[in-house]
Write a protein that holds these residues in place. Structure first.
Motif, short mmCIF file in Angstrom:
data_model
loop_
_atom_site.label_atom_id
_atom_site.label_comp_id
_atom_site.label_asym_id
_atom_site.label_seq_id
_atom_site.Cartn_x
_atom_site.Cartn_y
_atom_site.Cartn_z
N GLU A 1 37.92 49.32 33.36
CA GLU A 1 39.14 48.85 34.00
C GLU A 1 39.14 47.33 34.03
O GLU A 1 38.24 46.72 34.61
CB GLU A 1 39.26 49.37 35.43
CG GLU A 1 40.46 48.78 36.19
CD GLU A 1 40.43 49.05 37.68
OE1 GLU A 1 41.14 48.36 38.43
OE2 GLU A 1 39.67 49.95 38.12
N VAL A 2 40.12 46.72 33.40
CA VAL A 2 40.26 45.27 33.45
C VAL A 2 40.94 44.93 34.76
O VAL A 2 42.13 45.19 34.95
CB VAL A 2 41.07 44.74 32.26
CG1 VAL A 2 41.19 43.22 32.34
CG2 VAL A 2 40.43 45.16 30.95
N TYR A 3 40.18 44.37 35.69
CA TYR A 3 40.70 44.12 37.03
C TYR A 3 41.44 42.78 37.11
O TYR A 3 42.46 42.66 37.78
CB TYR A 3 39.56 44.15 38.05
CG TYR A 3 40.00 43.88 39.46
CD1 TYR A 3 40.84 44.77 40.12
CD2 TYR A 3 39.60 42.73 40.13
CE1 TYR A 3 41.26 44.52 41.42
CE2 TYR A 3 40.02 42.47 41.42
CZ TYR A 3 40.85 43.38 42.06
OH TYR A 3 41.27 43.12 43.35
N SER A 4 40.92 41.77 36.44
CA SER A 4 41.55 40.45 36.42
C SER A 4 41.11 39.73 35.16
O SER A 4 40.38 40.30 34.34
CB SER A 4 41.18 39.64 37.67
OG SER A 4 39.80 39.31 37.65
N ILE A 5 41.53 38.48 35.01
CA ILE A 5 41.20 37.75 33.78
C ILE A 5 39.69 37.56 33.63
O ILE A 5 39.18 37.43 32.51
CB ILE A 5 41.92 36.38 33.76
CG1 ILE A 5 41.84 35.75 32.36
CG2 ILE A 5 41.36 35.44 34.82
CD1 ILE A 5 42.71 34.53 32.19
#
Length: 423
Positions: free
Chosen positions: A98-102
């Motif tokens: 899961e890409v949570y933020s940059i």
């Protein structure tokens, strides 16, 4: 027991800048916000000499000079590209991502790998550093919140060598006592103040609060956070994020703007960027909202307004969106004001391929196919050769209203003109 990992890029913006400037590896470095306003990323050396997060750049100019601090303006094209490379590297390690933020991503590993976590953490750090040049910290926990806490220890304590696990530990309470309650993922500033006033100052004392009190005073989200700290997973990996309901694009101007022509250029540029995001998530928009505002921090006359136009047929065709945006800005523009910012919001988004079609579309199939081909060509060219390789005349060429980025580094990875040269 489940195993979550949080991979956090260390001082991400600074790390991106240092990647192409190795001579500043051990110097204090800061990256500034839009219009070179405030410090939003600091190297450890900058933290050590006392540069606070959010420090106004204009107040620290002499301090930066005296301490040989290297200054950079935000270079979002560079950061976004390197972030995607880090994500692609993580995807080679596990499909549960899961890409949570940059600069942060959650991963999940099967319970049978519990004893292998130290080597997994080392492999993650080694591979990302080798493939992208970005240093990361890795935290493991039986929940996402505990993984967040573990990554904090991995960053804060050098003896961890960038990897720390809270999985299966008998001293969890002792470690949670070292974490301020305001640093717990999901506890905002308002709740943090209330908790401290109640004598709840650490993550451990927070997790021990009664469930009924948590639900009553912090809603079910606060209860879930406490349960996660106790080791009960409540937040699942979001590896297929839902499309956004709206898409916005805006920036503050680098200088005050008074002319309608400059405002029109900015709106056209922001609509073009929002249109790219719209097509990336395979959506269409049913409406466009444009707003403008003056600078509320000066003593000049103030004015702000917005306008919305709904579209007869949902579209992702940028020329049509630009035309609508220009109609909006012209309808709310007033002479005699010094404007600080404009913005664009695409409204009422719907899926491009799973929606109820408008009957008006049936008569425009050939035209729609032509528009789609044009957008595909434009997006492909800008992806391959760099953003704004192809752009719209209405966006302007010089764009004097653009935000100030006096210290911007080259877009090393996204522009042919900025490729590093040897020799």
């Amino acid at each position: 027991m489940r195993i979550f990992a949080l991979v956090d890029c260390n001082n991400f913006y600074v790390s991106c800048e240092r990647l192409f400037r190795p001579e500043i590896k051990h110097r204090p470095v800061v990256v500034l916000s839009n219009n070179d306003g405030c410090v939003i990323s600091r190297s450890q050396e900058a933290k050590d000499i006392g540069v606070p997060m959010g420090a106004p750049a204009y107040k620290y100019q002499s301090f930066f000079l005296q301490n040989n601090v290297e200054i950079f303006s935000s270079n979002y094209a560079l950061y976004g590209d390197l972030s995607q490379r880090v994500t692609a590297t993580l995807a080679s390690l596990t499909p549960d991502l899961e890409v949570y933020s940059i600069d942060e991503s959650f991963l999940e590993f099967p319970p049978c790998m519990l004893r292998e976590l130290p080597s997994i953490g080392k492999e993650i750090r080694t591979r990302i550093l080798k493939w992208t040049g970005i240093p990361v910290s890795v935290g493991f926990g039986s929940t996402k919140t505990l993984a967040k806490v573990a990554s904090r220890f991995a960053k804060k304590y050098p003896q961890t060598e960038g990897t720390f696990s809270l999985c299966g530990r008998n001293d969890l309470d002792r470690l949670l006592d070292k974490v301020p309650v305001t640093d717990v993922w999901g506890i905002g500033r308002r709740h943090g103040k209330r908790l401290i006033a109640r004598g709840v100052s650490t993550a451990r004392t927070f997790k021990d609060l009664p469930n009924l009190w948590l639900k009553k005073n912090m809603s079910v989200t606060g209860l879930h956070t406490a349960l996660e700290l106790r080791g009960t997973p409540c937040f699942e990996l979001d590896n297929s994020p839902k499309p956004k309901k709206t898409i916005s694009s805006s920036r503050s101007f680098g200088r005050p703007v008074t002319a309608l022509s400059d405002l029109e250029e900015s709106v056209a540029a922001y609509v073009a960027r929002a249109g790219e995001k719209l097509r990336e998530q395979q959506s269409l928009t049913n409406g466009v909202m444009v707003y403008l505002t003056t600078n509320r921090f000066n003593n000049l006359p103030q004015y702000s307004n917005s306008a919305t136009r709904m579209l007869p047929i949902a579209t992702d065709y940028t020329p049509e969106l630009i035309n609508t945006g220009l109609q909006c800005i012209r309808s709310i523009y007033k002479e005699g004001f010094s404007y600080k910012k404009t913005g664009v919001v695409l409204l009422d988004l719907c899926g491009k391929y799973n929606r109820q079609c408008n009957l008006l579309e049936l008569d425009h199939k050939a035209e729609s196919a032509k528009k789609e081909a044009i957008m595909n060509l434009l997006d492909s060219a800008n992806t391959r050769f760099g953003r704004r390789t192809l752009s719209y005349a209405s966006e302007g060429l010089e764009q004097p209203w653009q935000m100030n980025r006096k210290y911007k580094s080259p877009s090393y990875t996204t522009s042919w003109d900025d490729l590093p040269k040897i020799g």
